[in-house]
Design a protein around this motif. Structure first.
Motif, short mmCIF file in Angstrom:
data_model
loop_
_atom_site.label_atom_id
_atom_site.label_comp_id
_atom_site.label_asym_id
_atom_site.label_seq_id
_atom_site.Cartn_x
_atom_site.Cartn_y
_atom_site.Cartn_z
N THR A 29 -96.65 -6.00 90.72
CA THR A 29 -97.34 -4.86 91.31
C THR A 29 -96.54 -3.61 90.99
O THR A 29 -95.34 -3.55 91.24
CB THR A 29 -97.45 -5.03 92.84
OG1 THR A 29 -98.16 -6.24 93.11
CG2 THR A 29 -98.20 -3.86 93.46
N ALA A 30 -97.22 -2.61 90.45
CA ALA A 30 -96.54 -1.37 90.07
C ALA A 30 -96.10 -0.60 91.32
O ALA A 30 -96.89 -0.39 92.23
CB ALA A 30 -97.47 -0.52 89.21
N GLY A 31 -94.85 -0.19 91.31
CA GLY A 31 -94.31 0.59 92.43
C GLY A 31 -94.48 2.08 92.22
O GLY A 31 -94.04 2.89 93.02
N GLY A 32 -95.12 2.45 91.13
CA GLY A 32 -95.36 3.85 90.79
C GLY A 32 -96.17 3.86 89.52
O GLY A 32 -96.48 2.79 88.96
N GLU A 33 -96.52 5.02 89.03
CA GLU A 33 -97.29 5.09 87.79
C GLU A 33 -96.40 4.67 86.63
O GLU A 33 -95.27 5.13 86.51
CB GLU A 33 -97.80 6.52 87.58
CG GLU A 33 -98.89 6.57 86.54
CD GLU A 33 -99.62 7.91 86.53
OE1 GLU A 33 -99.83 8.42 85.43
OE2 GLU A 33 -99.97 8.40 87.62
N LYS A 47 -91.37 -4.57 93.69
CA LYS A 47 -92.39 -3.92 92.86
C LYS A 47 -91.79 -3.53 91.51
O LYS A 47 -90.57 -3.39 91.37
CB LYS A 47 -92.97 -2.70 93.56
CG LYS A 47 -93.82 -3.10 94.76
CD LYS A 47 -94.56 -1.91 95.34
CE LYS A 47 -95.47 -2.37 96.48
NZ LYS A 47 -96.20 -1.22 97.07
N VAL A 49 -91.03 -1.02 88.63
CA VAL A 49 -90.84 0.42 88.47
C VAL A 49 -90.11 0.71 87.17
O VAL A 49 -89.43 -0.17 86.62
CB VAL A 49 -90.05 1.02 89.66
CG1 VAL A 49 -90.84 0.90 90.97
CG2 VAL A 49 -88.69 0.35 89.81
N ALA A 68 -101.36 2.16 87.42
CA ALA A 68 -101.17 3.12 88.50
C ALA A 68 -100.41 2.45 89.64
O ALA A 68 -100.34 1.22 89.70
CB ALA A 68 -102.52 3.64 88.98
N ALA A 69 -99.86 3.25 90.53
CA ALA A 69 -99.11 2.72 91.68
C ALA A 69 -99.95 1.70 92.44
O ALA A 69 -101.14 1.92 92.67
CB ALA A 69 -98.69 3.86 92.59
N ASP A 70 -99.30 0.59 92.82
CA ASP A 70 -99.90 -0.49 93.61
C ASP A 70 -100.96 -1.29 92.86
O ASP A 70 -101.62 -2.14 93.44
CB ASP A 70 -100.46 0.03 94.94
CG ASP A 70 -99.35 0.61 95.82
OD1 ASP A 70 -98.26 0.00 95.87
OD2 ASP A 70 -99.57 1.67 96.42
#
Length: 112
Positions: A29-33, A47, A49, A68-70
């Protein structure tokens, strides 16, 4: 002759895969863009990053696509890639990540 053709097609996507080494992917899961082909690490919450100069030694892979984030993000855990095609975060150099990536069987090559 093939070399010149590649160099003149500047508007097209850069070659990313540098060899036939098997690529393994993982999803997180992306912690940011995140940009495509960016070296990434895990943050304190697990996450994914972008690496920084401080976390480069803890790199876990290279993103296969932007996220994208999340959102779910797929990243390569093994493979051979052209370092020129990487999207390096600000303050991070190829030298910062080359050694740590090699330990994971991600090998960076140069187009030359």
């Amino acid at each position: 002759m093939g070399m010149y053709e590649i160099e003149t097609r500047t508007c097209e996507a850069k070659n990313f895969f540098a060899g036939d080494f098997q690529t393994l992917t993982e999803t997180g899961t992306a912690g940011g863009e995140l940009a495509e082909h960016m070296p990434v690490t895990e943050d304190g919450e697990g996450k994914i990053v972008e690496v920084t100069a401080e976390t480069a030694a803890n790199v876990v892979g290279i993103t296969a696509a932007a996220a994208a984030a999340d959102e779910p993000v797929v990243y390569y855990m093994t493979g051979e890639f052209f370092q020129e095609a990487l999207n390096l975060p600000d303050g991070v150099t190829v030298e910062d990540i080359k050694g740590p990536l090699r330990k994971m069987s991600i090998f960076l090559r140069t187009l030359g």
